[in-house]
Design an enzyme around this catalytic site. Sequence first.
Site, PDB file in Angstrom:
ATOM      1  N   GLY A 191      40.701  35.403  44.945  1.00  0.00           N
ATOM      2  CA  GLY A 191      39.577  35.430  45.828  1.00  0.00           C
ATOM      3  C   GLY A 191      38.464  35.786  44.887  1.00  0.00           C
ATOM      4  N   GLY A 215      36.133  38.074  43.974  1.00  0.00           N
ATOM      5  CA  GLY A 215      35.967  39.403  43.587  1.00  0.00           C
ATOM      6  C   GLY A 215      34.611  39.915  43.200  1.00  0.00           C
ATOM      7  N   ASP A 254      34.585  46.096  39.834  1.00  0.00           N
ATOM      8  CA  ASP A 254      33.150  46.789  40.366  1.00  0.00           C
ATOM      9  C   ASP A 254      32.375  45.644  40.954  1.00  0.00           C
ATOM     10  OD1 ASP A 254      32.303  45.131  38.202  1.00  0.00           O
ATOM     11  OD2 ASP A 254      31.378  46.912  37.282  1.00  0.00           O
ATOM     12  N   GLY A 255      32.891  44.343  40.787  1.00  0.00           N
ATOM     13  CA  GLY A 255      32.172  43.137  41.540  1.00  0.00           C
ATOM     14  C   GLY A 255      30.901  42.884  40.686  1.00  0.00           C
ATOM     15  N   ASP A 265      42.623  28.405  39.687  1.00  0.00           N
ATOM     16  CA  ASP A 265      41.538  28.877  40.586  1.00  0.00           C
ATOM     17  C   ASP A 265      40.374  28.657  39.831  1.00  0.00           C
ATOM     18  OD1 ASP A 265      42.769  31.145  38.694  1.00  0.00           O
ATOM     19  OD2 ASP A 265      41.056  32.019  38.960  1.00  0.00           O
ATOM     20  N   ASN A 266      40.388  28.055  38.651  1.00  0.00           N
ATOM     21  CA  ASN A 266      38.934  27.723  38.087  1.00  0.00           C
ATOM     22  C   ASN A 266      39.244  26.030  38.143  1.00  0.00           C
ATOM     23  OD1 ASN A 266      38.348  30.312  37.560  1.00  0.00           O
ATOM     24  ND2 ASN A 266      39.162  30.282  35.383  1.00  0.00           N
TER      25      ASN A 266
END
Length: 491
Positions: free
Chosen positions: A88, A90, A123-124, A250-251
């Site tokens: 997801g 992140g 930490d996003g 996912d890429n």
Amino acid sequence: MTVHFPFQNSYSALPDSFFARVAPTPVAAPRLIKLNRLLAVQLGLDPDLLETPEGAEILAGKTVPAGADPIAMAYAGHQFGQFVPQLGDGRAILLGEVIDRDGIRRDIQLKGSGPTPFSRRGDGRAALGPVLREYIVSEAMYALGIATTRSLAAVVTGEHVIRETALPGAVLTRIASSHIRVGTFQFFAVRRDTEAIRRLADHVIVRHYPDLLHAERPYHALLAAVVARQADLVARWLLVGFIHGVMNTDNTSISGETIDYGPCAFMDSYNPAQVFSSIDEMGRYAYANQPRIGLWNLTRLAECLLPLFSDDQEKAIAEAQDILGAFSETFSNAYQAGLRKKVGLFTERDGDEALIQDLLDAMAKNQADFTLTFRKLGDAAGDPAAGDARAQFMDPATFDEWAGRWRERIALEPQSAAERQAAMHAVNPMFIPRNHRVEAVIQAAVNDDDYAPFEELVKVLAKPFEDQPDHVAYADPPLPDQRVLQTFCGT
């Protein structure tokens, strides 16, 4: 006036299992360092307003604009061959979607906008270096004519992020025709949620492949369409010497766009086994492996779609295998056609593939620069006395032998020398994002808060096929002490 985004959101109208609703985390002191004004206009946005302090706050995630419906998208994925059932967004938040001036729906996403439920203890945030790298490379890919996500803006946050050391924080505003990935389908497949897979497939067809709406077998047709786009995309990567670096599922975009520029790089010297990514220790995503991995990723998509093909699993598998079987031929046709154009051949004759392969083999043996060899070959097509292509080879006699056969072959073509040169220069760029140039730009920005080198590099790369005499140094390969041997992921 207030910054206005004409949002028309569709993905956030899907069931809640497709995403998590989460707002960007405000930052301390956002400062706009780059706005892609032409792209802003294409999206129906006012670039003058985006360059105001209010615009900078929106592009940094400090303020959420009216009409936005911020979400972090859910997906799974194979990372270096190992399946992770929940990944997801992140460190990215989709603000919403707009319809651009061509009537195409585009996502507006903030990358580096703070933690989400998918952050997995991260930490996003994003550091300035990876934000600048993605801005430079994605816009260079667009100028090269390769399907890609785009960069609307880069903003520094006034805060630091901690990686191996403290680095300036930044946010990239990324534009995509969507952020739906192979991993999005995998997220629901691993949960055996066939209805969600069907909803997602229907959404993708409406959004990306509307011609398939009335197909007799729309889900079969969807897989075939994605296979065709990915095969063409990977061929185009190889034709400019691009190495994605992290071709995880996912890429891998369902729309056929290049997405997620992490440790990506362009080759200098031609080497089919070239790897730059510091995390690709086994060379899984090496330059020449990219077609094989592209098919591997598409096979994972096919597995997700099997329940939509037939209740008879053996029948569904056979049908999927038949569709996947088209990848190799589609890729080969696109790649070989591109190579013929790169060496100035406009018709097909027996022996052409062998002739071109001989050149590639000689380039690899002689450590010839990939980009300059083909560009200077175009010069030689227009003027037989032009010798810069020869100069790329450690053993120039190797090139001389090949060039003799090449000249015999192009003599059979109907084009004039000037026409051939123009056509070759239209497909062989003079300028690519050389790794040492990108690194120098990042260091100037991170260490000295100096964005002049970044601005100049972006300007040069916007016209990759033009000679640009004032900027010819940007075409030069790195000196031995300038070589970048590894590139790094931004997380």
